[in-house]
Design an enzyme around this catalytic site. Structure first.
Site, PDB file in Angstrom:
ATOM      1  N   CYS A 334     -36.149  61.130  20.414  1.00 31.43           N
ATOM      2  CA  CYS A 334     -37.577  61.160  20.744  1.00 31.43           C
ATOM      3  C   CYS A 334     -38.444  60.182  19.928  1.00 31.43           C
ATOM      4  O   CYS A 334     -39.234  59.432  20.508  1.00 31.43           O
ATOM      5  CB  CYS A 334     -38.162  62.564  20.626  1.00 31.43           C
ATOM      6  SG  CYS A 334     -36.995  63.895  20.673  1.00 31.43           S
ATOM      7  N   ARG A 363     -25.509  64.460  14.044  1.00 32.04           N
ATOM      8  CA  ARG A 363     -26.001  65.691  13.440  1.00 32.04           C
ATOM      9  C   ARG A 363     -24.909  66.270  12.551  1.00 32.04           C
ATOM     10  O   ARG A 363     -23.742  66.313  12.944  1.00 32.04           O
ATOM     11  CB  ARG A 363     -26.400  66.716  14.521  1.00 32.04           C
ATOM     12  CG  ARG A 363     -27.532  66.236  15.402  1.00 32.04           C
ATOM     13  CD  ARG A 363     -27.898  67.260  16.456  1.00 32.04           C
ATOM     14  NE  ARG A 363     -28.912  66.737  17.353  1.00 32.04           N
ATOM     15  CZ  ARG A 363     -29.408  67.386  18.412  1.00 32.04           C
ATOM     16  NH1 ARG A 363     -28.961  68.617  18.676  1.00 32.04           N
ATOM     17  NH2 ARG A 363     -30.321  66.843  19.184  1.00 32.04           N
ATOM     18  N   GLN A 381     -26.771  61.640  23.879  1.00 28.09           N
ATOM     19  CA  GLN A 381     -27.699  62.462  24.661  1.00 28.09           C
ATOM     20  C   GLN A 381     -28.236  61.639  25.817  1.00 28.09           C
ATOM     21  O   GLN A 381     -28.653  60.494  25.639  1.00 28.09           O
ATOM     22  CB  GLN A 381     -28.861  62.920  23.793  1.00 28.09           C
ATOM     23  CG  GLN A 381     -28.592  64.176  23.001  1.00 28.09           C
ATOM     24  CD  GLN A 381     -29.872  64.723  22.394  1.00 28.09           C
ATOM     25  OE1 GLN A 381     -30.689  63.988  21.854  1.00 28.09           O
ATOM     26  NE2 GLN A 381     -30.052  66.029  22.480  1.00 28.09           N
ATOM     27  N   ASP A 383     -31.049  61.397  27.234  1.00 33.81           N
ATOM     28  CA  ASP A 383     -32.452  61.743  27.062  1.00 33.81           C
ATOM     29  C   ASP A 383     -33.339  61.006  28.057  1.00 33.81           C
ATOM     30  O   ASP A 383     -33.006  59.914  28.527  1.00 33.81           O
ATOM     31  CB  ASP A 383     -32.912  61.342  25.657  1.00 33.81           C
ATOM     32  CG  ASP A 383     -32.881  62.509  24.689  1.00 33.81           C
ATOM     33  OD1 ASP A 383     -33.019  63.645  25.151  1.00 33.81           O
ATOM     34  OD2 ASP A 383     -32.712  62.270  23.491  1.00 33.81           O
ATOM     35  N   HIS A 385     -37.863  60.618  28.366  1.00 32.24           N
ATOM     36  CA  HIS A 385     -39.188  61.069  27.946  1.00 32.24           C
ATOM     37  C   HIS A 385     -40.194  60.588  28.987  1.00 32.24           C
ATOM     38  O   HIS A 385     -40.213  59.417  29.341  1.00 32.24           O
ATOM     39  CB  HIS A 385     -39.516  60.533  26.555  1.00 32.24           C
ATOM     40  CG  HIS A 385     -38.555  61.031  25.522  1.00 32.24           C
ATOM     41  ND1 HIS A 385     -37.500  60.260  25.067  1.00 32.24           N
ATOM     42  CD2 HIS A 385     -38.446  62.230  24.899  1.00 32.24           C
ATOM     43  CE1 HIS A 385     -36.797  60.963  24.188  1.00 32.24           C
ATOM     44  NE2 HIS A 385     -37.349  62.155  24.078  1.00 32.24           N
ATOM     45  N   LYS A 464     -39.490  75.380  26.289  1.00 29.56           N
ATOM     46  CA  LYS A 464     -38.520  74.613  27.064  1.00 29.56           C
ATOM     47  C   LYS A 464     -37.899  75.462  28.176  1.00 29.56           C
ATOM     48  O   LYS A 464     -37.931  76.695  28.143  1.00 29.56           O
ATOM     49  CB  LYS A 464     -37.418  74.071  26.156  1.00 29.56           C
ATOM     50  CG  LYS A 464     -36.643  75.151  25.403  1.00 29.56           C
ATOM     51  CD  LYS A 464     -35.527  74.551  24.547  1.00 29.56           C
ATOM     52  CE  LYS A 464     -34.747  75.646  23.825  1.00 29.56           C
ATOM     53  NZ  LYS A 464     -33.541  75.160  23.174  1.00 29.56           N
ATOM     54  N   HIS A 510     -39.882  66.043  27.310  1.00 25.75           N
ATOM     55  CA  HIS A 510     -38.527  65.688  26.880  1.00 25.75           C
ATOM     56  C   HIS A 510     -37.564  66.352  27.855  1.00 25.75           C
ATOM     57  O   HIS A 510     -37.767  67.509  28.226  1.00 25.75           O
ATOM     58  CB  HIS A 510     -38.209  66.245  25.487  1.00 25.75           C
ATOM     59  CG  HIS A 510     -39.202  65.934  24.427  1.00 25.75           C
ATOM     60  ND1 HIS A 510     -38.919  65.120  23.347  1.00 25.75           N
ATOM     61  CD2 HIS A 510     -40.479  66.351  24.240  1.00 25.75           C
ATOM     62  CE1 HIS A 510     -39.979  65.057  22.548  1.00 25.75           C
ATOM     63  NE2 HIS A 510     -40.935  65.795  23.082  1.00 25.75           N
TER      64      HIS A 510
END
Length: 643
Positions: A334, A363, A381, A383, A385, A464, A510
């Site tokens: 992000c 992570r 990921q 992802d 946005h 979420k 997100h």
């Protein structure tokens, strides 16, 4: 004698003398219900069958064969297991033993190591305890008395738990010679446990902290009926066969190496599968109006302070220094995506802006938590946005929901939806959180999706929607997520120029669909048991020459198929045709093309399907047309996922 009114689920009201138990009420309705009653729900709180009703209540009776009973059965089974272990091992310390999804476990501190033979012995002792039908009684003791009880039994882990409780009255369950600190409820006696099985032993740190004592955790499961247990155990055996770590090795898809624990290595066939998923993802996102970006893996530490990750996520992050300045390896995409948006000024006419990124994140996971591709330390990921106007929120959310449905449908997945709300540690005020939560809820309902509310499980920056996939074994996996965020635009001072010529805050959405490409691949391996649909199979066609004389023709066929971007291999080994066919079937190749002298003379191929066997002879052009249609349609053969 004082009377109490009991309101039942059908709205009927019955009157009893105060002190009547749940079991008594059940018997008053019917002898069958009385025999089957194992607990109750009084004013929305689960209680034991011998709970005494002293005032007017609403009551639901939990019967042994109901869904609500499963957790109670399993929790009681965990106590029976602990009692059996205590009987067999004098020097054992018991820790905690809850019911979990599909079963239960109990943690033990014991110098002797549990093994398969230990489980057999413990099961045999459990059966004795069940045959004894020992009454299970709840007793609530004053804090000091509770402490002395556990001290007299030398239960150091229970003493630690009591020490951390604020309660002045502590609840215990007495089960013959066994006593356990527990809130309950439990079955009326050990005799109600009918169908159970101990499954395996694993290591577990006390309280999940690697700085604490390593304990031995025994896992088991229990059901109301033997047939349900057998069905579950068959599913467990099937899951072992489908284990993505086992199949990943057999199909040469990926490996995990000691030199990079928690960091997967993808092999050529694994990359073919991965690229098929990525290509599909990119095409669908292009059609849905997304633009692709890429952001750095390592970014200055100050960015993570600004984003809030430093305060909320630093324990899961990796850090390094570059030119003596502190940097962090990104755990999420992000902040980098935000910097791309912030790099130029935007007009309301541009919004919504949809930026997608296949971003590699890292992570920190404890070594004991690592599990093949399902739990790793680095993953990609998928992802995206979305930066939009407040008036565009629900339209954009609906667009994401439709895209999620389209992508999951390509794999034959059913899914369920959860709405997760504000957690304890969160940024921003309640008004913004309520606004965001309402928007997500409206989008779910407008798309006619059933959903459950998962209170307090939102991200630290916003509520979420989570999508839980159901695989062919009936297991669920949380993959996709949509998070509505009013916080990051504030923290990063994001703006757009509105119709009035003034600066305004965009709303940030997100979202991820695969969630983690690595984990999604692990799920697919187990879902399909390695028998991937043709469109994603690492090798779509295996050409098998009958003899060395046909190798040149096989290579010619291969080149023609490669021209159409069909993933194809030639098995040119000096082995018998039958052996090569069986090997290709074991490798789950969708199609085998057998080429002998007759096929070479006629310019044809003999086609075999991995499931249906011999499909007859075909000219190459016809086979190409058929397989390309199948790939384009992303067809799924239900036989490939049925148990």
């Amino acid at each position: 004698m004082e009377k109490v009114k009991v309101t039942l689920p059908d709205g009927s009201v019955r009157e009893y003398e105060a002190g009547v138990t749940i079991k008594d009420v059940a018997y008053s309705i019917g002898s069958g219900l009385g025999r089957d009653a194992i607990a109750g729900i009084v004013n929305e709180k689960e209680v034991d069958a011998d709970f005494k009703i002293e005032k007017d209540v609403e009551l639901s009776i939990i019967t042994i064969d109901s869904q609500e009973a499963l957790e109670i059965i399993r929790h009681t089974a965990s106590h029976v297991m602990a009692q059996a272990v205590k009987r067999l091992y004098d020097n054992v310390q018991v820790a905690i033993g809850p019911a979990i999804e599909d079963g239960f476990y109990y943690d033990f501190d014991l110098e002797e190591t549990f093994n398969e033979e230990s489980l057999v012995e413990i099961e045999a002792e459990m059966k004795k305890i069940i045959e004894e039908a020992i009454k299970i009684e709840k007793k609530v003791l004053p804090r000091e008395e509770a402490f002395e009880l556990m001290k007299s039994r030398n239960e150091k882990y229970k003493l630690e738990l009591i020490d951390e409780l604020d309660d002045q009255m502590i609840s215990f369950y007495f089960q013959g010679d066994y006593v356990d600190l527990c809130r309950g409820p439990h079955l009326p006696s050990t005799g109600y446990v009918k169908a159970f099985k101990l499954l395996n032993v694993a290591g577990a740190y006390w309280r999940g902290d690697e700085n604490n004592q390593m304990l031995q955790r025994i896992y088991g499961t229990a059901f109301a009926k033997e047939k349900d247990l057998e069905k579950y155990l068959n599913r467990v055996e099937e899951a072992k066969k489908r284990d993505h770590r086992k199949l990943g090795k057999e199909l040469d898809l990926f490996s995990m190496q000691d030199e990079g624990r928690g960091f997967p290595f993808f092999h050529p066939k694994g990359m073919a599968l991965r690229n098929a998923l990525v290509d599909f993802w990119k095409e669908e996102h292009y059609q849905a109006g997304y633009e692709e970006i890429q952001t750095p893996i390592i970014l200055d530490e100050s960015l993570w302070h600004q984003s809030g990750h430093w305060d909320h996520y630093q324990d899961n992050m990796y850090f390094t220094k570059i030119d003596e300045e502190a940097h962090a390896v990104k755990p999420m995409n992000c902040p980098g995506g935000i910097l791309v948006y912030k790099d130029s000024m935007h007009s309301y006419r541009e919004l919504p802006i949809r930026m997608a990124e296949l971003g590699l994140v890292h992570r920190h996971e404890m070594s004991g938590a690592l599990h093949g591709l399902m739990r790793v330390r680095s993953f990609t990921q998928d992802d995206a946005h979305i930066y939009c106007l407040p008036s565009q929120i629900e339209t954009e959310l609906s667009g994401v929901i439709k895209l999620v449905d389209k992508i999951y449908s390509a794999f034959g997945f059913n899914y369920n939806v959860e709405l997760s709300t504000k957690p304890e540690k969160a940024m921003g005020d309640d008004a913004l959180w309520n606004k965001a939560t309402d928007a997500l809820q409206n989008a779910i309902e407008k798309n006619n999706l059933d959903y459950e509310v998962n209170a307090g499980d939102g991200a630290f920056y916003g509520p979420k929607i989570d999508f839980h996939l159901e695989d062919s074994l009936g297991r669920t996996w949380q993959c996709g997520t949509i998070q509505l965020d009013f916080q990051m635009p504030e923290r990063f001072d994001l703006n757009y120029i509105g119709q009035d010529g003034e600066e305004h805050r965009p709303v940030m959405i997100h979202r991820a669909i695969y969630g983690s490409i690595e984990r999604f691949i692990g799920i697919l391996i187990e879902h399909f048991a390695g028998a991937f649909p043709t469109w994603m199979a690492p090798v779509q066609v295996e050409i098998i020459p009958v003899s060395d004389d046909q190798i040149d023709y096989a290579m010619q066929v291969k080149e023609e198929l490669k021209q159409e971007k069909i993933r194809v291999e030639v098995d040119s080994r000096s082995e018998k045709v039958g052996y090569k066919i069986r090997d290709a079937q074991v490798k789950q190749v969708p199609y085998m093309l057998i080429v002998g002298s007759r096929e070479e003379d006629n310019g044809t191929v003999s086609v075999r399907d991995r499931r249906e066997g011999d499909l007859g002879t075909s000219n190459l052009a016809e086979f190409k047309e058929n397989i390309l249609e199948e790939i384009a349609a992303k067809n799924i053969n239900t036989e490939d996922i049925e148990l």
